[in-house]
Design a protein around this motif. Structure first.
Motif, short mmCIF file in Angstrom:
data_model
loop_
_atom_site.label_atom_id
_atom_site.label_comp_id
_atom_site.label_asym_id
_atom_site.label_seq_id
_atom_site.Cartn_x
_atom_site.Cartn_y
_atom_site.Cartn_z
N GLU A 1 0.84 -1.19 0.00
CA GLU A 1 0.00 0.00 0.00
C GLU A 1 0.89 1.25 0.00
OE1 GLU A 1 -3.23 -0.11 -0.21
OE2 GLU A 1 -3.42 -2.28 0.03
N PRO A 2 0.31 2.39 -0.43
CA PRO A 2 1.07 3.65 -0.34
C PRO A 2 1.45 3.94 1.11
CG PRO A 2 -0.86 3.93 -1.73
CD PRO A 2 -1.01 2.59 -1.07
N ARG A 3 2.60 4.56 1.30
CA ARG A 3 3.06 4.90 2.64
C ARG A 3 3.17 6.41 2.78
NH1 ARG A 3 7.85 1.09 4.85
NH2 ARG A 3 7.31 2.36 6.67
N LYS A 4 2.79 6.91 3.94
CA LYS A 4 2.87 8.35 4.21
C LYS A 4 4.32 8.81 4.12
CE LYS A 4 -1.50 9.03 5.21
NZ LYS A 4 -2.36 9.89 4.35
N ALA A 5 4.50 10.05 3.67
CA ALA A 5 5.84 10.57 3.46
C ALA A 5 6.67 10.54 4.73
CB ALA A 5 5.75 12.00 2.92
N ALA A 6 6.08 10.97 5.83
CA ALA A 6 6.83 11.01 7.09
C ALA A 6 7.25 9.61 7.52
CB ALA A 6 5.98 11.66 8.18
N ASP A 7 6.39 8.59 7.26
CA ASP A 7 6.73 7.21 7.62
C ASP A 7 7.90 6.72 6.77
OD1 ASP A 7 4.67 7.24 9.39
OD2 ASP A 7 3.24 6.20 8.08
N VAL A 8 7.88 7.06 5.49
CA VAL A 8 8.96 6.63 4.60
C VAL A 8 10.28 7.23 5.06
CG1 VAL A 8 9.85 6.70 2.24
CG2 VAL A 8 7.41 6.35 2.63
N VAL A 9 10.28 8.52 5.34
CA VAL A 9 11.52 9.18 5.75
C VAL A 9 12.05 8.58 7.04
CG1 VAL A 9 12.53 11.38 6.49
CG2 VAL A 9 10.94 11.33 4.55
N ALA A 10 11.16 8.35 8.00
CA ALA A 10 11.58 7.76 9.28
C ALA A 10 12.12 6.35 9.09
CB ALA A 10 10.41 7.76 10.26
N ALA A 11 11.48 5.57 8.20
CA ALA A 11 11.92 4.20 7.95
C ALA A 11 13.29 4.16 7.27
CB ALA A 11 10.89 3.46 7.09
N VAL A 12 13.53 5.10 6.34
CA VAL A 12 14.84 5.17 5.69
C VAL A 12 15.90 5.51 6.72
CG1 VAL A 12 16.24 6.44 4.02
CG2 VAL A 12 13.90 5.79 3.44
N ARG A 13 15.58 6.45 7.59
CA ARG A 13 16.53 6.87 8.62
C ARG A 13 16.86 5.71 9.56
NH1 ARG A 13 13.66 10.34 11.91
NH2 ARG A 13 13.37 11.74 10.11
N ALA A 14 15.85 4.87 9.84
CA ALA A 14 16.08 3.73 10.73
C ALA A 14 16.92 2.65 10.06
CB ALA A 14 14.73 3.15 11.17
N ARG A 15 16.71 2.46 8.76
CA ARG A 15 17.44 1.41 8.04
C ARG A 15 18.86 1.84 7.69
NH1 ARG A 15 14.50 -2.09 3.40
NH2 ARG A 15 13.21 -2.48 5.26
#
Length: 731
Positions: A31-45
């Protein structure tokens, strides 16, 4: 839009790796992911490097900015989709992931697709400024993602368009972000309409669902607003070293106390922030706004907005290496910001936010008169921090000591405006002396405003236009004509009916610049170039009504004032020193003695009367240059001898037309131009104008050299038996 500078960007931030991780995360999601969630997930990975974890000038993490920035290029290149529900990867994005397992080739492939698509868009658009501005507007709108909002004014500032144009574009655009554009007060525009006529969603409810907070009066939180500055940063990216800026920061009277001696001795500058709690820096603009909303809750919405701007400027926009100017009375000190801001609990709450400064001239302050001309008007602004970047080179030149640095600073500084001197060629073409012409130019250089006054036909408007053309290029000259119904709104700026900024089709009112405002704004951008406004028939309008508060600025170019229609939140308006005004005034309509005293004090006046130079000899010079006899010059002399009122004598321009020297041309001009003027002058006096000023009689006196003789009673032949029945030009 601008193309991303690949080499420079990749050198400091791991754009390729962050982008690859973004794509991988989206590919894993069904599913589409919210922008803030994507940015936070990239930062975590992918944990950020020290550099990626620092803040940009707009107060955002560099790594977060890179992710959002690159996602915008990817969307244009067809690798991502961005909608109300969030981000999602496209088939092209999945194919790219499969084809390029390494981050660098993947990133370059995305950029190539972006560049190709961008080039096709540019080719499809008309290659003019309007298309470029619309393209920039479209790119800016795409950056307003879920959980944030912006204003029509912010987008207008970024794109260089009017708010009305922005509103129309937003309403008609297919962009899903249009409902995130609000009015300046943070509210959904009353005339907002969806581009899809069948859509009935409540835009405020959608914004709240996305996380935008509203107060009790339905105004969106300033903490979640994307300002024009932040949009520009996202659009243009960060390549190379940031340009050095200059700031005026006031410390001479902070809640009644002069902090300048303390600043100079301890090596810092500050803002009071007296009601703000101790801060854990750094802070983003959003965090600042959240704190101000609480700590200044008792203040008005407008006061809170101003405080957010002040603190954000000091903490995030002012950077190490920037120049700071402050003053203690007429003594001005310059320094260089040397470090990050700190939050302290000052004993008197007058300096809670501080920045270290190396003061460059603590023992030798600069005098007010030596400041750059562009800085002086901004000193009267009421804003605590004022951007002086347009004069940064000139300011730095005031304090550099070594000769090479002084020369370099002078080269970067705006050159001094010098008006071109009069030339013999121009004087000959205008039929005046070079000395008289130079006097006019010197008056303009000294006073900035001048009026040519005199009777009709003395060349006032022609001279004004030719002098203006000599001083500057044609696009920098504007001519307006005053009339009794002319107003401030026509001349400078005023509200006009206009489509609603949201493009709904309803009609509202918009502040529209007039010819003088447009000229002044252009002059401000080119301080080394003269801009000339010519006002024809200046005395036919109600001058106090037309000029309004601008009267003050005509005399005091080094001051600023609030305009009639200003909101009060912006810096005061100033009149650039490179704006010149040349008026023309017909004394047959109104004597100079009746002119408003304020106007007479602000303008220099140059007379153009037929009985004095340079007007008196104009016709003789013109006839000689045309190879014509001087008979018509003598006709004009004899005619003006009969007219006792200086303000109603006839000017030479009526006789300086080719048609006058065709068969019967002189008589036709006399009957259709000269006699009507004299009839108006003698209206109600019972004088037979046609007999008193008959052409045959004037011509006889001019050619015979006879003294004046009274006109005979009506009905008698006033020419004698030998008078010609028709005057021809063969004489």
């Amino acid at each position: 839009m601008t193309e991303p500078p690949v080499a420079e960007r990749a050198a400091s931030v791991r754009h390729a790796l962050l982008f690859q991780t973004t794509l991988a995360l989206l590919a894993e999601s069904a599913e589409p992911r919210k922008a803030a969630d994507v940015v936070a997930a990239v930062r975590a990975r992918v944990p950020f490097t020290d550099h990626e974890a620092t803040l940009t000038a707009s107060g955002k993490l560099r790594g977060d900015t890179a992710i959002r920035f690159d996602s915008s290029w990817a969307r244009i290149g067809g690798w991502l989709l961005k909608g109300h529900d969030g981000w999602e990867i496209t088939d092209r994005g999945r194919a790219g992931l499969a084809e390029y397992p390494n981050a660098e080739p993947l990133y370059r492939a995305m950029l190539e697709d972006y560049e190709r698509e961008f080039a096709e868009r540019k080719a499809a658009q008309a290659q003019d400024a309007a298309s470029a501005k619309q393209a920039r507007l479209e790119a800016a709108l795409e950056l307003v993602e879920a959980g944030s909002w912006t204003t029509y004014g912010d987008l207008a500032e970024v794109a260089g368009l009017s708010a009305q144009t922005v509103g129309s574009f937003v309403a008609q655009s297919e962009s899903p972000n249009g409902f995130r554009v609000l009015s300046a007060n943070g509210k959904v525009s009353e005339g907002f309409r969806w581009a899809d006529p069948d859509r009935r969603d409540d835009p405020r409810a959608l914004l709240a669902e996305e996380g935008v907070e509203f107060d009790q009066e339905d105004r969106a939180s300033q903490a979640q607003r994307l300002t024009a500055y932040e949009l520009v940063q996202l659009l243009d990216g960060e390549s190379g070293e940031a340009p050095r800026r200059a700031w005026l920061i006031r410390g001479g009277n902070v809640n009644g106390k002069n902090l300048i001696p303390q600043w100079l001795s301890l090596g810092w500058c500050s803002i009071a922030a007296s009601q703000i709690r101790p801060l854990d820096l750094p802070l983003t603009r959003r965090q600042i706004a959240e704190i101000v909303e609480i700590d200044y809750a008792q203040k008005s919405y407008n006061t809170r907005n101003e405080k957010v701007t002040e603190v954000d400027l000091f903490l995030n926009r002012v950077q190490p290496g920037d120049l700071v100017l402050t003053n203690d009375g007429a003594r001005f000190y310059l320094g260089e910001i040397t470090g990050a801001a700190t939050s302290v609990a000052s004993t008197d709450d007058r300096s809670n936010l501080r920045r270290p400064v190396t003061w460059l001239n603590p023992e030798s302050p600069v005098d007010l008169v030596d400041l750059p001309s562009g800085v002086k008007p901004l000193l009267s602004s009421q804003q605590p921090i004022v951007d002086l970047t347009s004069d940064v080179a000139a300011l730095r030149a005031l304090v550099v000591t070594d000769e090479p640095a002084q020369e370099a600073a002078k080269e970067k500084a705006t050159p001094e405006l010098r008006l071109a001197p009069a030339t013999d060629g121009l004087a000959a073409r205008l039929l005046v002396s070079r000395v008289w012409l130079q006097d006019c130019i010197d008056l303009l250089a000294d006073r900035r405003q001048m009026i040519f006054y005199g009777p009709p036909g003395t060349g006032k408007t022609y001279l004004a236009q030719e002098i203006a053309a000599h001083l500057t290029d044609e696009p920098n000259v504007k001519l307006v004509q005053f009339h009794p119904s002319y107003s401030y709104e026509d001349f400078f700026e005023g509200y006009r009916p206009a489509p609603s900024p949201d493009g709904s089709g309803t009609v509202g009112f918009a502040l529209v610049p007039g010819p003088f405002r447009r000229l002044v704004d252009a002059a401000r951008e080119n301080p080394a170039t003269a801009y000339v406004l010519i006002i024809d028939e200046i005395n036919r309008a109600n001058l106090a009504k037309v000029f309004g508060e601008l009267y003050f600025l005509l005399e005091y170019r080094d001051r600023s004032i609030d305009l009639l229609y200003s909101t009060g939140t912006e810096a005061g308006f100033t009149m650039p020193s490179n704006v010149f005004v040349i008026g023309t005034m017909n004394t047959a309509d109104r004597s100079i003695a009746l002119v408003d005293a304020a106007m007479r004090r602000r303008f220099a006046f140059k007379a153009l009367h037929p009985s004095t130079e340079p007007t008196r000899s104009m016709l003789d010079k013109w006839l000689a240059a045309q190879g014509l006899p001087d008979r018509n010059a003598r006709v004009l002399d004899r005619l003006n001898e009969l007219i006792k009122d200086e303000d109603f004598k006839i000017g030479p321009s009526y006789f300086m037309r080719d048609s006058v020297y065709s068969d019967g041309g002189l008589r036709l001009m006399w009957e259709t131009s000269i006699l009507p003027l004299l009839e108006e002058h003698h209206f109600g006096e019972g004088i037979d104008v046609a007999k008193e000023y008959g052409l045959d009689r004037i011509l006889k006196r001019a050619t015979s050299g006879m003294d004046d003789e009274p006109a005979k009673p009506t009905g008698e032949n006033d020419e004698g038996p030998d008078a010609p029945s028709e005057i021809t030009n063969a004489e």
